[in-house]
Every structure is written in structure tokens, then in C-alpha cells.
Design an enzyme around this catalytic site. Structure first.
Site, mmCIF file in Angstrom:
data_model
loop_
_atom_site.group_PDB
_atom_site.id
_atom_site.type_symbol
_atom_site.label_atom_id
_atom_site.label_comp_id
_atom_site.label_asym_id
_atom_site.label_seq_id
_atom_site.Cartn_x
_atom_site.Cartn_y
_atom_site.Cartn_z
ATOM 1 C CG PHE A 122 8.037 -7.922 9.612
ATOM 2 C CD1 PHE A 122 8.759 -9.047 9.227
ATOM 3 C CD2 PHE A 122 7.358 -7.204 8.632
ATOM 4 C CE1 PHE A 122 8.798 -9.440 7.906
ATOM 5 C CE2 PHE A 122 7.402 -7.594 7.316
ATOM 6 C CZ PHE A 122 8.119 -8.721 6.951
ATOM 7 C CD GLN A 243 1.433 -2.936 1.721
ATOM 8 O OE1 GLN A 243 1.644 -4.112 1.468
ATOM 9 N NE2 GLN A 243 1.293 -2.501 2.950
ATOM 10 C CG HIS A 245 6.974 -2.930 -1.555
ATOM 11 N ND1 HIS A 245 7.848 -2.791 -0.512
ATOM 12 C CD2 HIS A 245 6.027 -3.805 -1.155
ATOM 13 C CE1 HIS A 245 7.454 -3.571 0.479
ATOM 14 N NE2 HIS A 245 6.346 -4.191 0.118
ATOM 15 C CG LEU A 255 9.626 -6.061 -2.948
ATOM 16 C CD1 LEU A 255 8.659 -5.003 -3.403
ATOM 17 C CD2 LEU A 255 9.040 -6.833 -1.768
ATOM 18 C CD GLU A 258 10.618 -0.764 2.401
ATOM 19 O OE1 GLU A 258 10.434 -1.776 3.100
ATOM 20 O OE2 GLU A 258 9.735 0.083 2.190
ATOM 21 N NE ARG A 289 7.211 -0.595 2.472
ATOM 22 C CZ ARG A 289 6.649 -1.734 2.845
ATOM 23 N NH1 ARG A 289 5.338 -1.898 2.738
ATOM 24 N NH2 ARG A 289 7.368 -2.707 3.327
ATOM 25 C CG HIS A 356 3.305 -6.125 -2.162
ATOM 26 N ND1 HIS A 356 3.910 -7.224 -2.736
ATOM 27 C CD2 HIS A 356 3.335 -6.331 -0.819
ATOM 28 C CE1 HIS A 356 4.273 -8.060 -1.772
ATOM 29 N NE2 HIS A 356 3.929 -7.548 -0.619
ATOM 30 N NE ARG A 401 -0.426 -7.023 3.199
ATOM 31 C CZ ARG A 401 0.813 -7.501 3.330
ATOM 32 N NH1 ARG A 401 1.152 -8.175 4.414
ATOM 33 N NH2 ARG A 401 1.719 -7.295 2.389
#
Lengths: 590, 83
Positions: A122, A243, A245, A255, A258, A289, A356, A401
């Protein structure tokens, strides 16, 4: 019902919120034979944890070499050095144990051929302190949140936790010394009020994504626990860090991963221009982002947005062809067909940055105890009050985060808070007498909505607040914009004084619940916009156009916002871990 | 649009843990609920007992229910969103 006739129930521990954090704590407490009440405004398995599909990080080293210390480094770096390193060390060390516990509770983690738990790579994960990519995220297919929530709920039923489903918590109750002694709640079905007296209270109410018009968060995420803490005179910490997106479906929020741009999708404005060529000539649509988010905002603000309101840009995927989209982006295709009635293989998708995750929240230490500054002490413990999960700021996420750390956070600190409560209960054997004034205040707050006559509509105010926050405290932040945000949120709070609801029945009065939620959002909005206005630097998710650099000399500190007079305070970041050397701030380059 | 206490309860049961479900179900209540007969209201009741993840997979078209009545009802909900 008159205030004297309100029923009172007593428990060792009251938990407000039944997502992963609340349920993990409740289970630990119930198994230690404490009497536990869990209050949740929705049925527990409909909490927002269910939406966490990605997984949870733990350095199990099942796929690639790994180490809790590398996980810690990545988390500190991801936090842009605002995370508290003692809490981060604690979390990363505890992670493997917590994963195995969840496995024993029944979570069906995806497996490798050798039978070990599968781990996927990730963003933001590295081996050897910033080296090669790590593979650290454990997942139960694409439904980790669902599996965790259902396993924990079933374990709690077995352990005989007392559930108060579809009860709404109005406010915390205290004594004159400031000890927290429970909460004033009401049954959404019947309207009946209930005073829950508890030796300890844990807030686990989740985030506040509903502050924004475009958000990935469910409608229940209204910052209820955060606002309760504010009204109890406690601060919220680091609320400027939210945060976003860059690509949510415009006006809806869901969402668009990406991966869509990774596969070759690109953004265009109303003139059909590839807008990212202007903002990031090299990386273009694969820029970070925050760069992509601000580019979209700028295009819209400068009149190059699409649609009748010119309030979004378009994400083009149609050139990829139906086969590629169906094979590699099937979820996105279904989402677009369902919500927009368009197939991205034929039409571009309207997108806008979507809110988010709330990094800030109720300040706690690594035991989950709520802490507040008192005189010269920056972190005085508030007796009887704990917080865990997205509503809390422990702070392991700092200014941003990492993916896979939110589920880990709720489970590690839900469990840690419960362990501390178990010890606390050994010393506090009896219920303390309540300050009845705090009961009166909660009762009055609830019954304020009984007033009749004409007034502002709650629904309209909620819409106006979400729009105000999106326009003035979103991804594009300058002093002028944020100061305007402060002014506008104050105006909305004034209008709120004249708000009315038309339903005054007791039975399932959801209008009243929504009015109380709006009050909560208003308080959390003020905390967010004041904190964002104060922080004159760019760090993590907080990006100021007028202060584009991180400033470690002046701003490596936590922001604290108090409701009374909208006062701000600051406290130092805990840079000293528990057992290893500190990670000093460095440029955050990936 | 639901108005009685039991209908308000229904609206509250449509508050879920996922934004996608909130949006689909609230929109369906606003646009399509009044047109349902008793059997269809019962089907909605059954579906609202489903876990969020299952409801998500059905309503987003990732899965088709083996129960024909539910499958048809899901199609009806999805079609309502496009009106």
C-alpha cells in the site's frame, strides 16, 4: 417527561459509538466482567467501520521482510512529523497481536498458499526505513471493515455487553470537580430520556466528514463525540488536518480510486483541456493528492468548471476502452452506472475533491485517557473520560494518515483504553454523585427543539454549512479564505439560534436527531476553520497557499481549540518514543 | 415520502454505514416508496435487515440475488435512481 422522572441506569463503563473502536473496547471490558453499556444511534453493524475496505497494517512479514520499527518510521513520516512518537511506537508494536486477536475473534483474513495471512502493499509503506516497498496490509478480501464489525458484534453478544441500539447521546454528565460520570441519552424509538451513570465513559463516535458537501463519509458521521467534548469544556486537537481525495463523484462524494488515473485516465476542464499539464507538467494526472485537489479547485474557481453550475471537472476514461475498464476498474464502472446513469467507457465522470478522514479529534494519551491543558500542565487527565478511534487524536496520524492505519488505530486504542479502564475500576469502586446542573443543561439542550413557530430550516442550514466548509476550509486555503470561513460559520451559528423543526412527536422523531447532529457539526466546523486559520504553514493534509512550506521551528506543535470564546492553545509534539530513538523531521519525499 | 412514526423508523433504518447506501436508499424513499404495494414494502423491510456489505453488493450491481423477488426489487430501486 419531567426531569425528575427520568430513568437512571448504572454501569461500570459507558461506551458511546459502536464502530470498531467502541466494540473492541466493549469486548475487552465485558470479558473482564465489567458491566458495559454501548450506546449507538444506529444498529451497531451499520457503523461506518463497515466502509473500511482496505485493511489493517501490521508488520507480520508474511510476504516481504518487515519490522514494527519500519512501520513506525513510515507512520511518523506519513504524519509529516506531527504524530506523537510514543503512541506510534505503541501502535506499531501492538499491531501483530491485534491482528491475531481479530483472527481468533473470527475475522476471515485472506490467506497465502502457505496458510499465513496475506499482506498487500500500500502507499507509504517501506522496508528498512524508506527503502523498498513493504507489504504490510492484512485484509479480509475487500470487506475488512464488515468482517471486523460483525465479528466484534457477535463476540460482544456472547460476552453479554448491554446494547442501547438507536439511542442518541445528547451530552456528557459531570460532577463539580469535572469528573465525567456518564451521559444523557434518549431512545430514538420512543423519545424517552435516560441518564446513564458510569464510572468511566469512552467516546468512540467516529469522524466528521459530514462537515463537507462532498464527502466519502456516511450520513451518520457528524462529529457527535467531538462536539460533546467541546461542550464539556474540553479542547479538540489538530482539527485543521482533514484528508481529502482529489476525485470523488461531484456532488455525491463516492471515491473514484487513484487507480483510474493510474490506468491512464486524465482530468479535463470545460474547454476540454488536460488541466494537470498546467499544474504538474511532469507528473500530470499522477501528481500527489494535494496538487491534483488544488488544481481541480482552481479550475472551478477560475470559471473553467464543467456542468450547469460549473462546479466540477471531468475525469476521462473513455479512451481506455470498455474491456480495460471492465477488467481493471469494474467497481468504478458500477458506481458510475448506478449513481450517474453513465458508463465511463462512453462518458467522462464529473469529479471534485472529497473529504475522507478527520485526523484531529479529542486529545488523548496512549492509554486512551482524554487529556486537556490545566494551567501550566499541557496534558492533565480528565478523570473518567476516554476516547478512541477517529473521534480521538492520540495522535498517531499527525498531519496525514497512512492507508491501512485507521482500522489499526481503532482496534489498538479501543483495546488500550479498555485495559486502562479495567485498572481504573479497581480503584474507583463506587459511583460519584452527579452535578444535577449538568443533567439540567443536557435536558434543556434537547428540549430547546420543542419550540414551535416559524424559523430557519435545519436541512437548509446543514446544506449551507457543508457548502461553506467546502468553499472556505477545503483543499485551497489562504488567510483570506479561512477568515471568511470563520465569519461565515459564525453567521450560520447565529442563524441556528432561530432554527425550528416541525415534528414535535416523541416517537421516532428523526427531525430532532438531525437538529442535534447539526448543532454538533456547527461546533466541530468552528474548531476546524479556526485551527486551519491559525496554522501558518503547510504540513500533511493542511496546505496553505500563502505558507507553502512546512515550518518545524514554529509549527511542530499540536493545535487545541476550545469552544469558550473560540480560544486556541498549543502543546508540543511528543517526539520521544517509548524505547527507540526519535525520528527527527526530514523532508517528506516519496 | 414517509410521514408516520413507522415511516420515520424506516427512514432511520436507511441510515447505513456506507455513503453509497445512504444515497441510494434515501433517494428511493423520496422517489419510489409511495408507489410500493404491501408486498414490495415487505421486500424492502427484508432487504433492510441485510448486512451493509451485502446490500452494497446487491444495489451496486456487483451481485444478483438468487431470490427472484429480491432481484427484481433491486432492479426497481436502481431504475428509480435514474428517473
Amino acid at each position: 417527561m419531567s426531569i425528575q422522572n427520568i430513568e437512571r441506569r448504572r454501569f461500570d463503563a459507558l461506551i458511546i459509538g459502536a464502530g470498531g473502536g467502541g466494540l473492541r473496547a466493549a469486548l475487552q471490558l465485558a470479558e473482564a466482567e465489567a458491566s458495559v453499556a454501548v450506546v449507538s444511534k444506529v444498529f451497531p453493524t451499520r457503523s461506518h467501520t463497515v466502509a473500511a475496505q482496505g485493511g489493517m497494517n501490521a508488520a507480520l512479514a508474511n510476504v516481504l521482510p518487515d519490522n514494527w520499527h519500519w512501520h513506525m518510521f513510515d507512520t511518523v513520516k506519513g504524519s509529516d512529523y506531527l504524530g506523537d512518537q510514543d503512541a506510534i511506537e505503541y501502535m506499531c508494536r501492538a499491531a501483530p497481536k491485534v491482528v491475531y486477536e481479530m483472527e481468533h475473534f473470527g475475522v476471515p483474513f485472506s490467506r497465502l498458499d502457505n496458510g499465513k495471512i496475506y499482506q498487500r502493499p500500500f502507499g507509504g509503506q517501506s522496508q528498512n526505513f524508506g527503502g523498498d516497498q513493504a507489504a504490510r496490509t492484512c485484509a479480509a478480501a475487500d470487506r475488512t471493515g464488515h468482517a471486523i464489525l460483525h465479528s466484534l458484534y457477535q463476540q460482544n453478544i456472547r460476552a453479554k455487553t448491554n446494547f442501547f441500539d438507536e439511542y442518541f447521546a445528547v451530552d456528557l454528565l459531570k460532577d463539580e470537580a469535572g469528573n465525567v460520570l456518564g451521559a444523557f441519552v434518549f431512545n430514538i424509538h420512543t423519545g424517552e430520556e435516560l441518564i446513564i451513570e458510569a464510572k468511566t465513559t469512552l467516546l468512540a463516535t467516529g469522524g466528521a466528514g459530514q462537515l463537507y458537501r462532498t464527502t466519502t463519509n456516511a450520513m451518520i458521521n457528524t462529529g457527535d463525540g467531538m462536539a460533546m467534548a467541546l461542550r464539556a469544556g474540553l479542547p479538540l486537537q489538530d482539527m485543521e488536518f482533514f484528508q481529502f481525495h482529489p476525485t470523488g463523484i461531484a456532488g455525491r462524494g463516492m471515491l473514484i480510486t487513484e487507480g483510474a488515473r493510474g490506468e491512464g485516465g486524465y482530468l479535463v476542464n470545460v474547454k476540454g483541456e488536460r488541466l494537470m499539464e498546467r499544474y504538474a507538467p511532469k507528473a500530470k494526472d499522477l501528481a500527489s493528492r494535494d496538487v491534483v485537489s488544488r488544481a481541480i479547485y482552481t479550475e472551478v474557481k477560475e470559471g473553467r468548471g464543467c456542468g450547469p453550475e460549473q462546479d466540477h471537472v471531468m475525469l476521462k476514461l473513455d479512451h481506455l476502452g470498455t474491456d480495460v475498464i471492465q477488467k481493471r476498474l469494474p467497481g468504478i464502472r458500477q458506481t458510475c452506472i448506478t449513481f450517474l446513469g453513465i458508463d465511463p467507457a462512453e462518458h467522462p465522470i464529473p469529479v471534485y475533491p472529497t473529504a475522507h478522514y478527520t485526523m484531529g479529534g479529542i486529545p488523548t494519551d496512549r492509554f486512551g485517557r482524554v487529556v486537556t491543558p490545566v494551567k501550566d500542565t499541557p496534558e492533565e487527565v480528565v478523570n473518567g473520560l476516554y476516547a478512541a478511534g477517529e473521534c480521538a487524536c492520540v495522535s498517531v496520524h499527525g498531519a496525514n494518515r497512512l492507508g491501512g492505519n485507521s482500522i489499526l488505530d481503532i482496534l489498538v486504542f479501543g483495546r488500550a483504553a479498555a485495559n486502562h479502564i479495567i485498572d481504573y475500576l479497581k480503584d474507583v469502586r463506587y459511583h460519584k454523585p452527579m452535578d444535577e446542573n449538568s443533567v439540567d443543561r443536557a435536558y434543556e439542550r434537547l428540549h430547546r427543539w420543542d419550540r414551535t413557530g416559524d424559523g430557519e430550516s435545519v436541512e437548509q442550514l446543514r446544506k449551507d454549512l457543508k457548502r461553506t466548509m467546502e468553499d472556505n476550509c477545503g483543499v485551497f486555503r489562504t488567510r483570506d479564505i479561512l477568515e471568511n470561513g470563520v465569519k461565515e460559520v459564525h453567521k450560520l451559528q447565529e442563524r441556528m439560534k432561530n432554527a425550528r423543526i416541525t415534528d414535535h412527536s416523541g416517537l421516532f422523531n428523526t427531525a430532532r436527531v438531525e437538529a442535534l447532529e447539526l448543532e454538533n457539526l456547527m461546533d466541530v466546523a468552528l474548531a476546524t476553520v479556526y485551527s486551519a486559520c491559525a496554522r501558518q504553514e503547510s504540513r500533511g493534509a493542511h496546505s496553505r497557499i500563502d505558507f507553502p512550506e512546512r515550518n518545524d521551528i514554529h509549527w511542530m506543535k499540536h493545535t487545541l481549540f476550545f469552544r469558550e470564546n473560540c480560544k486556541l492553545d498549543f502543546k508540543p509534539v511528543r517526539t520521544k518514543p517509548l524505547s527507540v530513538a526519535s525520528f527527527p523531521p526530514k523532508a517528506r519525499v516519496y | 415520502m414517509p410521514e408516520t412514526a413507522s415511516d420515520s423508523r424506516l427512514r432511520w433504518r436507511c441510515r447505513r454505514g456506507m455513503l453509497e447506501l445512504d444515497l441510494i436508499l434515501q433517494e428511493f424513499l423520496d422517489k419510489g416508496y409511495d408507489l410500493l404495494d404491501a408486498k414490495q414494502k415487505q421486500l424492502l423491510d427484508v432487504m433492510l435487515e441485510y448486512p451493509d456489505q451485502l446490500l452494497f453488493d446487491l444495489l451496486l450491481g456487483n451481485m444478483i440475488s438468487s431470490d427472484k423477488d429480491i432481484a427484481q426489487f433491486v432492479t426497481r430501486i436502481r431504475n428509480t435512481l435514474r428517473t
